[in-house]
Scaffold this motif. Structure first.
Motif, PDB file in Angstrom:
ATOM      1  N   LYS A 195     -22.788  -4.329   7.341  1.00 46.84           N
ATOM      2  CA  LYS A 195     -22.028  -3.595   8.355  1.00 46.84           C
ATOM      3  C   LYS A 195     -22.153  -4.192   9.758  1.00 46.84           C
ATOM      4  N   PRO A 196     -23.338  -4.630  10.201  1.00 49.65           N
ATOM      5  CA  PRO A 196     -23.393  -5.221  11.551  1.00 49.65           C
ATOM      6  C   PRO A 196     -22.460  -6.425  11.707  1.00 49.65           C
ATOM      7  N   PHE A 197     -22.326  -7.224  10.641  1.00 51.21           N
ATOM      8  CA  PHE A 197     -21.412  -8.359  10.742  1.00 51.21           C
ATOM      9  C   PHE A 197     -19.961  -7.892  10.760  1.00 51.21           C
ATOM     10  N   LEU A 198     -19.625  -6.907   9.943  1.00 50.43           N
ATOM     11  CA  LEU A 198     -18.253  -6.395   9.940  1.00 50.43           C
ATOM     12  C   LEU A 198     -17.885  -5.833  11.309  1.00 50.43           C
ATOM     13  N   ASP A 199     -18.830  -5.156  11.962  1.00 50.09           N
ATOM     14  CA  ASP A 199     -18.570  -4.624  13.303  1.00 50.09           C
ATOM     15  C   ASP A 199     -18.322  -5.757  14.306  1.00 50.09           C
ATOM     16  N   THR A 207     -10.399 -19.457  14.629  1.00 52.00           N
ATOM     17  CA  THR A 207     -10.935 -20.812  14.676  1.00 52.00           C
ATOM     18  C   THR A 207      -9.914 -21.829  14.164  1.00 52.00           C
ATOM     19  N   PRO A 208     -10.080 -23.099  14.532  1.00 52.39           N
ATOM     20  CA  PRO A 208      -9.092 -24.116  14.136  1.00 52.39           C
ATOM     21  C   PRO A 208      -8.884 -24.227  12.628  1.00 52.39           C
ATOM     22  N   LEU A 209      -9.966 -24.216  11.854  1.00 55.89           N
ATOM     23  CA  LEU A 209      -9.811 -24.348  10.405  1.00 55.89           C
ATOM     24  C   LEU A 209      -9.164 -23.105   9.807  1.00 55.89           C
ATOM     25  N   VAL A 220     -15.536 -17.127   9.444  1.00 53.62           N
ATOM     26  CA  VAL A 220     -16.942 -16.781   9.230  1.00 53.62           C
ATOM     27  C   VAL A 220     -17.800 -18.048   9.232  1.00 53.62           C
ATOM     28  N   LEU A 221     -17.387 -19.044   8.446  1.00 60.98           N
ATOM     29  CA  LEU A 221     -18.168 -20.274   8.351  1.00 60.98           C
ATOM     30  C   LEU A 221     -18.171 -21.045   9.664  1.00 60.98           C
ATOM     31  N   GLU A 222     -17.023 -21.112  10.324  1.00 65.15           N
ATOM     32  CA  GLU A 222     -16.929 -21.894  11.561  1.00 65.15           C
ATOM     33  C   GLU A 222     -17.757 -21.308  12.698  1.00 65.15           C
ATOM     34  N   THR A 223     -18.021 -20.011  12.639  1.00 70.19           N
ATOM     35  CA  THR A 223     -18.828 -19.387  13.688  1.00 70.19           C
ATOM     36  C   THR A 223     -20.299 -19.293  13.299  1.00 70.19           C
ATOM     37  N   GLY A 224     -20.680 -20.005  12.222  1.00 69.79           N
ATOM     38  CA  GLY A 224     -22.092 -20.163  11.894  1.00 69.79           C
ATOM     39  C   GLY A 224     -22.693 -19.111  10.999  1.00 69.79           C
ATOM     40  N   HIS A 225     -21.862 -18.285  10.364  1.00 73.20           N
ATOM     41  CA  HIS A 225     -22.373 -17.247   9.470  1.00 73.20           C
ATOM     42  C   HIS A 225     -22.328 -17.727   8.026  1.00 73.20           C
ATOM     43  N   LYS A 226     -23.234 -17.214   7.207  1.00 76.37           N
ATOM     44  CA  LYS A 226     -23.344 -17.664   5.823  1.00 76.37           C
ATOM     45  C   LYS A 226     -22.613 -16.724   4.868  1.00 76.37           C
TER      46      LYS A 226
END
Length: 253
Positions: A195-199, A207-209, A220-226
């Motif tokens: 939930k914290p990530f969804l918020d 992002t460009p990709l 999600v991936l481009e902003t450094g999240h797994k």
């Protein structure tokens, strides 16, 4: 299921729009006497680790139909640009979600979704504390599907974390051709979010990709999240075209 998993409040959400560009009114198209979205809802509610299941829509026709077959419905603004943004809005504005720990985005146009896929995504997210969300992939067995631009492919690392998603053929061999000895994986459009990530998600910049591939998970991936992935044998046919709908009707009748 472990004791720690039993204490998690997990809510499933099926986002639904009436205005599909390729198949207008898609959620309400009939399959064996029921609207498409009802098939999705009936399968999803069998998942044992969902505390609640709702349909999120901006359309009164979908709301009326969903309430008639017994679903809990939350109305959302029309301007939500993606399913994830729609679910994030529901999470922020609906009291039911305030103590939720995991929220699952279940695609409304996948009437064959297997409840085990939902359960496994939730379990994977709990088991991988460094992941922001979990999703599912299935092995591709045909060249046609591997090369199709309508099939999103995923490449993963040795631990199951997503490295990249693309409509193109990935991994891409050095000769540029399909290789029958290579494992190709199709992405199934289900997401279990912490939930914290969804918020946080609606505030992440596009992002460009993401814009190039038109795939929101790349943000999600481009902003450094797994993203942790689970490999499943339960494929799910998404209904995107008239041909998909005919195939589903033929298989159901």
């Amino acid at each position: 299921m472990s004791a720690s998993q039993e204490t998690k409040k997990v809510i499933g959400v099926i986002p639904a729009r009436f205005g599909s560009q390729r198949l207008p009114g898609k959620p309400l198209l009939p399959i064996k006497g029921k609207p498409l979205i009802q098939h999705t809802w009936e399968n999803a509610r069998k998942a044992k680790n969902l505390s609640a299941l709702i349909i999120a829509t901006d359309d009164e026709r979908i709301k009326k139909a969903a309430e008639e077959f017994g679903a809990l419905v939350v109305m959302t603004p029309e301007e939500c640009p993606t399913g994830s943004d729609r679910i994030a809005w529901v999470s922020k504005h609906t009291p039911l979600f305030h103590d939720a720990e995991i929220i699952v985005n279940i695609q409304g146009d996948e009437p064959d979704i297997n409840p085990a896929v939902i359960e496994d995504c939730v379990d994977a997210l709990i088991e991988h504390p460094d992941a922001s969300l979990a999703t599912a992939v299935v092995k591709i067995h045909s060249r046609e599907e591997a090369e199709s631009l309508s099939v999103v492919k995923c490449v993963r690392d040795a631990h199951g974390y997503a490295l990249y998603f693309s409509r193109a053929l990935i991994p891409h061999s050095k000769n540029g051709c399909y290789c029958p000895d290579t494992d190709y994986f199709k992405h199934i459009g289900i997401y279990a979010y912490k939930k914290p990530f969804l918020d946080l998600y609606p505030y992440l910049p596009k992002t460009p990709l993401q814009l190039s591939e038109d795939l929101e998970q790349l943000r999600v991936l481009e902003t450094g999240h797994k993203i942790i992935t689970i490999l499943t044998e339960h494929d799910s046919l998404g209904i995107d075209t008239e041909q998909d709908l005919r195939r589903k009707v033929e298989r159901t009748t």
